[in-house]
Design a protein around this motif. Structure first.
Motif, PDB file in Angstrom:
ATOM      1  N   ASP A  52      16.603   4.379  -9.277  1.00 49.99           N
ATOM      2  CA  ASP A  52      16.020   5.318 -10.232  1.00 49.99           C
ATOM      3  C   ASP A  52      16.894   5.467 -11.472  1.00 49.99           C
ATOM      4  OD1 ASP A  52      13.923   5.742  -8.552  1.00 49.99           O
ATOM      5  OD2 ASP A  52      14.595   7.710  -7.831  1.00 49.99           O
ATOM      6  N   CYS A  53      18.192   5.197 -11.330  1.00 47.57           N
ATOM      7  CA  CYS A  53      19.126   5.295 -12.464  1.00 47.57           C
ATOM      8  C   CYS A  53      19.154   4.011 -13.291  1.00 47.57           C
ATOM      9  CB  CYS A  53      20.535   5.607 -11.960  1.00 47.57           C
ATOM     10  SG  CYS A  53      20.706   7.210 -11.151  1.00 47.57           S
ATOM     11  N   GLY A  54      18.378   3.019 -12.869  1.00 46.88           N
ATOM     12  CA  GLY A  54      18.319   1.765 -13.621  1.00 46.88           C
ATOM     13  C   GLY A  54      19.330   0.724 -13.193  1.00 46.88           C
ATOM     14  N   ALA A  55      20.004   0.940 -12.063  1.00 47.42           N
ATOM     15  CA  ALA A  55      21.030   0.005 -11.610  1.00 47.42           C
ATOM     16  C   ALA A  55      20.422  -1.137 -10.814  1.00 47.42           C
ATOM     17  CB  ALA A  55      22.053   0.744 -10.752  1.00 47.42           C
ATOM     18  N   SER A  56      21.115  -2.287 -10.832  1.00 48.17           N
ATOM     19  CA  SER A  56      20.761  -3.385  -9.928  1.00 48.17           C
ATOM     20  C   SER A  56      21.524  -3.176  -8.622  1.00 48.17           C
ATOM     21  CB  SER A  56      21.111  -4.734 -10.554  1.00 48.17           C
ATOM     22  OG  SER A  56      22.507  -4.838 -10.777  1.00 48.17           O
ATOM     23  N   ILE A  57      20.815  -3.280  -7.491  1.00 46.83           N
ATOM     24  CA  ILE A  57      21.359  -2.889  -6.186  1.00 46.83           C
ATOM     25  C   ILE A  57      21.323  -4.068  -5.231  1.00 46.83           C
ATOM     26  CG2 ILE A  57      21.278  -1.129  -4.371  1.00 46.83           C
ATOM     27  CD1 ILE A  57      21.283   0.027  -7.220  1.00 46.83           C
ATOM     28  N   LEU A 379      22.421  13.093   1.470  1.00 52.83           N
ATOM     29  CA  LEU A 379      23.749  12.870   0.909  1.00 52.83           C
ATOM     30  C   LEU A 379      23.947  11.418   0.468  1.00 52.83           C
ATOM     31  CD1 LEU A 379      25.941  15.126   3.204  1.00 52.83           C
ATOM     32  CD2 LEU A 379      25.008  15.611   0.927  1.00 52.83           C
ATOM     33  N   GLY A 380      23.178  10.484   1.046  1.00 45.90           N
ATOM     34  CA  GLY A 380      23.202   9.122   0.532  1.00 45.90           C
ATOM     35  C   GLY A 380      22.765   9.085  -0.921  1.00 45.90           C
ATOM     36  N   ALA A 381      21.705   9.847  -1.231  1.00 42.46           N
ATOM     37  CA  ALA A 381      21.248   9.930  -2.623  1.00 42.46           C
ATOM     38  C   ALA A 381      22.307  10.592  -3.501  1.00 42.46           C
ATOM     39  CB  ALA A 381      19.930  10.701  -2.690  1.00 42.46           C
ATOM     40  N   LYS A 382      22.940  11.664  -2.995  1.00 49.80           N
ATOM     41  CA  LYS A 382      23.988  12.334  -3.763  1.00 49.80           C
ATOM     42  C   LYS A 382      25.136  11.367  -4.084  1.00 49.80           C
ATOM     43  CE  LYS A 382      22.419  16.616  -3.955  1.00 49.80           C
ATOM     44  NZ  LYS A 382      22.106  17.296  -5.233  1.00 49.80           N
ATOM     45  N   ALA A 383      25.545  10.576  -3.095  1.00 44.84           N
ATOM     46  CA  ALA A 383      26.638   9.625  -3.309  1.00 44.84           C
ATOM     47  C   ALA A 383      26.261   8.578  -4.342  1.00 44.84           C
ATOM     48  CB  ALA A 383      27.019   8.959  -1.987  1.00 44.84           C
ATOM     49  N   ALA A 384      25.007   8.124  -4.303  1.00 43.52           N
ATOM     50  CA  ALA A 384      24.550   7.133  -5.283  1.00 43.52           C
ATOM     51  C   ALA A 384      24.555   7.717  -6.694  1.00 43.52           C
ATOM     52  CB  ALA A 384      23.156   6.642  -4.912  1.00 43.52           C
ATOM     53  N   TYR A 385      24.080   8.933  -6.818  1.00 41.56           N
ATOM     54  CA  TYR A 385      24.090   9.572  -8.138  1.00 41.56           C
ATOM     55  C   TYR A 385      25.517   9.737  -8.657  1.00 41.56           C
ATOM     56  CZ  TYR A 385      19.112  10.771  -7.611  1.00 41.56           C
ATOM     57  OH  TYR A 385      17.746  10.716  -7.461  1.00 41.56           O
ATOM     58  N   GLN A 386      26.436  10.111  -7.763  1.00 40.91           N
ATOM     59  CA  GLN A 386      27.831  10.226  -8.185  1.00 40.91           C
ATOM     60  C   GLN A 386      28.377   8.882  -8.649  1.00 40.91           C
ATOM     61  OE1 GLN A 386      30.450  12.242  -5.454  1.00 40.91           O
ATOM     62  NE2 GLN A 386      29.112  14.029  -5.250  1.00 40.91           N
ATOM     63  N   ALA A 387      28.056   7.819  -7.912  1.00 45.37           N
ATOM     64  CA  ALA A 387      28.526   6.487  -8.295  1.00 45.37           C
ATOM     65  C   ALA A 387      27.981   6.080  -9.663  1.00 45.37           C
ATOM     66  CB  ALA A 387      28.124   5.463  -7.237  1.00 45.37           C
ATOM     67  N   MET A 388      26.765   6.537  -9.962  1.00 46.45           N
ATOM     68  CA  MET A 388      26.117   6.192 -11.223  1.00 46.45           C
ATOM     69  C   MET A 388      26.480   7.160 -12.348  1.00 46.45           C
ATOM     70  SD  MET A 388      24.357   3.424 -10.765  1.00 46.45           S
ATOM     71  CE  MET A 388      25.781   2.938  -9.782  1.00 46.45           C
ATOM     72  N   GLY A 389      27.280   8.193 -12.047  1.00 44.74           N
ATOM     73  CA  GLY A 389      27.643   9.172 -13.061  1.00 44.74           C
ATOM     74  C   GLY A 389      26.510  10.094 -13.436  1.00 44.74           C
ATOM     75  N   ASP A 390      25.570  10.312 -12.520  1.00 43.91           N
ATOM     76  CA  ASP A 390      24.391  11.136 -12.756  1.00 43.91           C
ATOM     77  C   ASP A 390      24.661  12.559 -12.256  1.00 43.91           C
ATOM     78  OD1 ASP A 390      21.693  12.371 -12.155  1.00 43.91           O
ATOM     79  OD2 ASP A 390      20.994  10.448 -12.928  1.00 43.91           O
ATOM     80  N   ALA A 391      24.297  13.556 -13.043  1.00 45.82           N
ATOM     81  CA  ALA A 391      24.575  14.955 -12.700  1.00 45.82           C
ATOM     82  C   ALA A 391      23.876  15.402 -11.416  1.00 45.82           C
ATOM     83  CB  ALA A 391      24.155  15.870 -13.859  1.00 45.82           C
ATOM     84  N   ARG A 392      22.834  14.678 -10.990  1.00 40.72           N
ATOM     85  CA  ARG A 392      22.143  15.043  -9.757  1.00 40.72           C
ATOM     86  C   ARG A 392      23.014  14.832  -8.515  1.00 40.72           C
ATOM     87  NH1 ARG A 392      16.707  11.629 -10.686  1.00 40.72           N
ATOM     88  NH2 ARG A 392      18.246  10.298 -11.753  1.00 40.72           N
ATOM     89  N   GLY A 393      24.174  14.223  -8.693  1.00 36.77           N
ATOM     90  CA  GLY A 393      25.078  14.008  -7.569  1.00 36.77           C
ATOM     91  C   GLY A 393      25.871  15.235  -7.165  1.00 36.77           C
TER      92      GLY A 393
END
Length: 436
Positions: A52-57, A379-393
């Motif tokens: 959702d953050c536009g990253a390649s996974i 929390l998997g989603a929270k960790a991903a947002y943190q890795a992406m620098g997204d405030a939703r983390g």
């Protein structure tokens, strides 16, 4: 009478019967924005969030995706604070305790929305979950918890007195209980496969049988060595929880694998199940044996789990122990045979709380301590947002701690052998004495 049904497969989870497993990819890409290690609830939810953050996974798994705890658990879908508010405040501070109590409701709402948003068919049923008090003191504590939940959170819960307990369960073993009204039951393997299909539909490669043997940081990127070659990633997220290997020693010293065992009965008469569990809820105990039990989604069996052992034992041994405990609760089941007996690893932290964070750039969400069906995807989603620098983390679970303990100096939890003996003798004996 024999313990087993004629077609029993000891070691084979009940949840795997009839599952059509999603196909995975063979080729490992050369690079990606985010490499996710582990394709259970945590890793797949993280993949969806990062996409959702536009990253390649790229998602890799050491075995077959989901065939760890994600498809071996009891399918109890709820999130309430595992520790009391005062305990959390003492360990992490009052502000963090408030945040964790608030997130208990948010996490469940988020997970239900994920199921609806991705159109996951996983036998979701809002049954409620009742925690059954093994002793009078446990019931007193439940009354205090109900008041704290009302004061500190949006979690809906109510207490059931001993004289009213027959509306929930047909047994004389408990002193009362607390019901978490919004908790649900799911089919955990169907939930996992729903997440898998959502990930694959987004074009995200999931590679099975691809253990990571090393991760090396190179400036602002990471190079990961796997059994299928090397991959370069801008970020790495570890989503292995109770299946974390020695390759990730920092995490393995802080989160240890504790086996949980489950049995499934042969099909039972509908009127018998209605008699045993008229409330038809998810059910757990307060005693240290950590028994948890439920009716199967199709309404035909009792699934009964708990601490058959704190170390790995043969499924035949575990089945005998769990069946004996089940018959303590429901003597009517003494003639019942077992069709399935299996185990899975829970990832325990020494604070009994999950944690989201990073170590030397390696992001993680783990340490669910038995509450992973909701907390892992959340929390998997929270960790991903943190890795992406997204405030939703942002989450209170980044303010908890993955603490080490002197009993666990290495990466293998050898202390569990002593703990297993202690619990099976002193702790169980003491709790049984107090329950009389």
């Amino acid at each position: 009478m024999t313990l087993w049904t004629q077609d029993a497969e000891p070691g084979h989870p009940y949840w795997w019967d009839g599952i059509a497993w999603a196909e995975t990819h063979d080729a490992l890409p050369e690079k990606c924005d985010l490499l996710i290690i582990g394709a259970g609830y945590t890793g797949l939810s993280a993949a969806l969030a990062a996409h959702d953050c536009g990253a390649s996974i790229v998602v890799v798994d050491a075995g077959d995706p989901g065939k760890g705890a994600s498809t071996r658990n009891g399918g109890m879908f709820g999130a309430h604070p595992r520790l009391g508010w005062s305990t959390l405040a003492r360990q992490f501070g009052a502000e963090v305790a408030d945040a964790l109590f608030d997130e208990a409701s948010s996490a469940l709402d988020w997970a239900k929305d994920l199921i609806a948003r991705e159109d996951i068919i996983c036998d979701l049923q809002q049954t409620g979950r009742i925690q059954l008090a093994w002793t009078a003191k446990h019931f007193k504590n439940q009354n205090a918890l109900a008041q704290t939940l009302a004061d500190k959170s949006r979690v809906r819960a109510h207490v059931v007195a001993r004289e009213d307990l027959a509306q929930e369960i047909a047994t004389e073993r408990y002193y009362g209980g607390i019901v978490f009204d919004e908790h649900c039951g799911i089919h955990p393997a169907k939930f996992h496969q729903g997440l898998m299909r959502a990930v694959l539909a987004r074009g995200i490669p999931v590679i099975a049988e691809c253990p990571v043997t090393g991760v090396e940081r190179r400036g602002s990127t990471f190079a990961a060595a796997t059994s299928r070659g090397r991959i370069t990633a801008q970020k790495v997220l570890l989503a292995t929880n109770g299946y974390t290997t020695d390759t990730f020693a920092w995490h393995a010293r802080r989160v240890f694998a504790l086996p949980s065992y489950i049995i499934a009965t042969e099909p039972l008469a509908a009127n018998l199940i209605g008699h045993l569990a008229p409330g038809r809820r998810m059910m757990v105990e307060t005693r240290a044996r950590h028994s948890y039990f439920r009716i199967s989604p199709d309404g035909t069996r009792i699934l009964f789990g708990g601490r058959a052992s704190m170390v790995n034992v043969d499924p035949h041994v575990a089945a005998r122990r769990l069946r004996a405990t089940m018959c303590e609760v429901w003597p009517e089941l003494k003639g019942t045979r077992i069709s399935h007996s299996w185990r899975g690893n829970t990832g325990y932290s020494f604070t009994h709380m999950p944690h989201v964070g990073e170590d030397r750039g390696l992001h993680h969400a783990m340490g669910y301590s038995g509450s992973g069906t909701v907390m892992a995807p959340y929390l998997g989603a929270k960790a991903a947002y943190q890795a992406m620098g997204d405030a939703r983390g942002q989450t209170g679970y980044s303010q908890t701690d993955l603490a080490r303990h002197w009993m666990h100096p290495g990466t293998r939890p050898h202390f569990l052998h002593a703990a297993n003996l202690w619990y099976r003798t002193a702790v169980d004996w003491t709790e049984n004495l107090k329950s009389r």
